[in-house]
Motif scaffolding. Structure first.
Motif, PDB file in Angstrom:
ATOM      1  N   GLU A  20       0.857  -1.184   0.000  1.00 31.36           N
ATOM      2  CA  GLU A  20       0.000   0.000   0.000  1.00 31.36           C
ATOM      3  C   GLU A  20       0.898   1.240   0.000  1.00 31.36           C
ATOM      4  O   GLU A  20       1.774   1.381   0.855  1.00 31.36           O
ATOM      5  CB  GLU A  20      -0.890   0.033   1.235  1.00 31.36           C
ATOM      6  CG  GLU A  20      -1.911  -1.090   1.328  1.00 31.36           C
ATOM      7  CD  GLU A  20      -2.671  -1.045   2.632  1.00 31.36           C
ATOM      8  OE1 GLU A  20      -3.605  -0.224   2.751  1.00 31.36           O
ATOM      9  OE2 GLU A  20      -2.302  -1.807   3.541  1.00 31.36           O
ATOM     10  N   ASN A  22       0.348   5.201   0.372  1.00 31.50           N
ATOM     11  CA  ASN A  22      -0.691   6.129   0.812  1.00 31.50           C
ATOM     12  C   ASN A  22      -0.154   7.556   0.843  1.00 31.50           C
ATOM     13  O   ASN A  22       0.682   7.900   1.683  1.00 31.50           O
ATOM     14  CB  ASN A  22      -1.201   5.748   2.210  1.00 31.50           C
ATOM     15  CG  ASN A  22      -1.809   4.363   2.243  1.00 31.50           C
ATOM     16  OD1 ASN A  22      -2.577   4.002   1.352  1.00 31.50           O
ATOM     17  ND2 ASN A  22      -1.469   3.567   3.258  1.00 31.50           N
ATOM     18  N   GLY A  23      -0.590   8.368  -0.124  1.00 32.07           N
ATOM     19  CA  GLY A  23      -0.245   9.791  -0.128  1.00 32.07           C
ATOM     20  C   GLY A  23       1.234  10.079  -0.271  1.00 32.07           C
ATOM     21  O   GLY A  23       1.740  11.031   0.336  1.00 32.07           O
ATOM     22  N   ARG A  41       1.374  13.226  -5.525  1.00 32.37           N
ATOM     23  CA  ARG A  41       0.559  12.284  -4.762  1.00 32.37           C
ATOM     24  C   ARG A  41       0.562  10.941  -5.476  1.00 32.37           C
ATOM     25  O   ARG A  41       0.303  10.876  -6.672  1.00 32.37           O
ATOM     26  CB  ARG A  41      -0.872  12.766  -4.584  1.00 32.37           C
ATOM     27  CG  ARG A  41      -1.679  11.793  -3.705  1.00 32.37           C
ATOM     28  CD  ARG A  41      -3.009  12.347  -3.263  1.00 32.37           C
ATOM     29  NE  ARG A  41      -3.635  11.422  -2.310  1.00 32.37           N
ATOM     30  CZ  ARG A  41      -3.572  11.538  -0.997  1.00 32.37           C
ATOM     31  NH1 ARG A  41      -2.928  12.545  -0.451  1.00 32.37           N
ATOM     32  NH2 ARG A  41      -4.164  10.649  -0.197  1.00 32.37           N
ATOM     33  N   ASP A  43      -0.985   7.046  -4.675  1.00 28.81           N
ATOM     34  CA  ASP A  43      -1.717   6.059  -3.889  1.00 28.81           C
ATOM     35  C   ASP A  43      -1.822   4.794  -4.727  1.00 28.81           C
ATOM     36  O   ASP A  43      -2.221   4.848  -5.899  1.00 28.81           O
ATOM     37  CB  ASP A  43      -3.119   6.555  -3.545  1.00 28.81           C
ATOM     38  CG  ASP A  43      -3.100   7.804  -2.678  1.00 28.81           C
ATOM     39  OD1 ASP A  43      -2.741   7.698  -1.492  1.00 28.81           O
ATOM     40  OD2 ASP A  43      -3.444   8.883  -3.198  1.00 28.81           O
ATOM     41  N   GLY A  78       3.824  10.765   3.316  1.00 27.95           N
ATOM     42  CA  GLY A  78       3.137   9.545   2.940  1.00 27.95           C
ATOM     43  C   GLY A  78       3.647   8.319   3.675  1.00 27.95           C
ATOM     44  O   GLY A  78       4.620   8.386   4.431  1.00 27.95           O
TER      45      GLY A  78
END
Length: 240
Positions: A20, A22-23, A41, A43, A78
């Motif tokens: 994962e 994330n950000g 960004r 994701d 992130g």
């Protein structure tokens, strides 16, 4: 050897999440005192047995994102979660453990150790992870047989073709049964026919072993053969 004889981390694909992002953000200081936003960004979620192409023009930040995913570079913001383990607050030793136990890396240039044979290049990562040579050799032999190099085990890289060297590099990346493979232009230095064969072999291994794979490539034909593709465009990661 029969197909699938060498088992990876869970041969059956159950779709569990391996990666994962994330950000994720990344920027670099400039000579004028400003900052260049390379990744604004990102994701992304990868599951077991899923091969995802990372595409984008040169300079778009693909290699940077791979380095961040592999915890070789710290993001400006992130979180990276590997096999359920958040990594933002981990120390260097813990990150090294995750890379050693759960990740495999394949580069455009194979980076094999030239003074060691093919089988030794696949044994060494296992020894670094704590196995004896005697324990490591059977898996190294089986992986090299699986990638079609059963007759070239004792050849040093200088005696192997470019495609054969990259097959050794892929076997090495799988040596410690990783959950995640990160590959940066793994067929970029190969001719079309060799590239096609190496990619097909890598795809078979990813799907058979249930490994997640994030593969940066400029080759749109190869990208279309993966399970899906994402694009880095203007600093943002979007579905291709």
């Amino acid at each position: 050897m029969s197909r699938g004889q060498v088992k990876g981390p869970g041969h059956a694909q159950n779709g569990s999440i391996v990666l994962e992002l994330n950000g994720i953000q990344q920027s670099f200081p400039q000579a004028d005192g400003g900052r260049l936003d390379v990744i604004k960004r990102a994701d992304l979620t990868l599951r077991r047995g899923e091969m995802v192409a990372l595409i984008g023009p040169s300079g778009s930040g693909k290699s940077t994102l791979l380095h961040i995913t592999g915890m070789l570079e710290k993001p400006a913001a992130g979180e990276i979660v590997i096999d359920g383990e958040a990594t933002a607050d981990l120390g260097d030793d813990a990150k090294t453990r995750i890379r050693r136990e759960k990740m495999g890396f394949v580069y455009q240039y194979h980076h094999l150790l030239p003074e060691f044979s093919a089988i030794e290049n696949v044994i060494i990562p296992q020894m670094i992870a704590g196995k004896s040579r005697r324990e490591a050799e059977p898996r190294a032999r089986e992986l090299l047989e699986r990638v079609g190099l059963g007759g070239r085990l004792q050849h040093r890289p200088g005696k192997l073709s470019g495609g054969e060297q990259q097959r050794v590099a892929i076997a090495r990346a799988l040596a410690n049964s990783p959950k995640l493979i990160l590959a940066d232009e793994p067929t970029g230095n190969l001719d079309h026919n060799t590239s096609d064969g190496v990619f097909a072999m890598l795809s078979d291994l990813v799907h058979d072993f249930g490994v997640a794979a994030l593969i940066a490539t400029h080759n749109l034909e190869i990208a279309q053969r993966m399970d899906r593709a994402v694009t880095l465009r203007d600093g943002e990661l979007v579905a291709a």
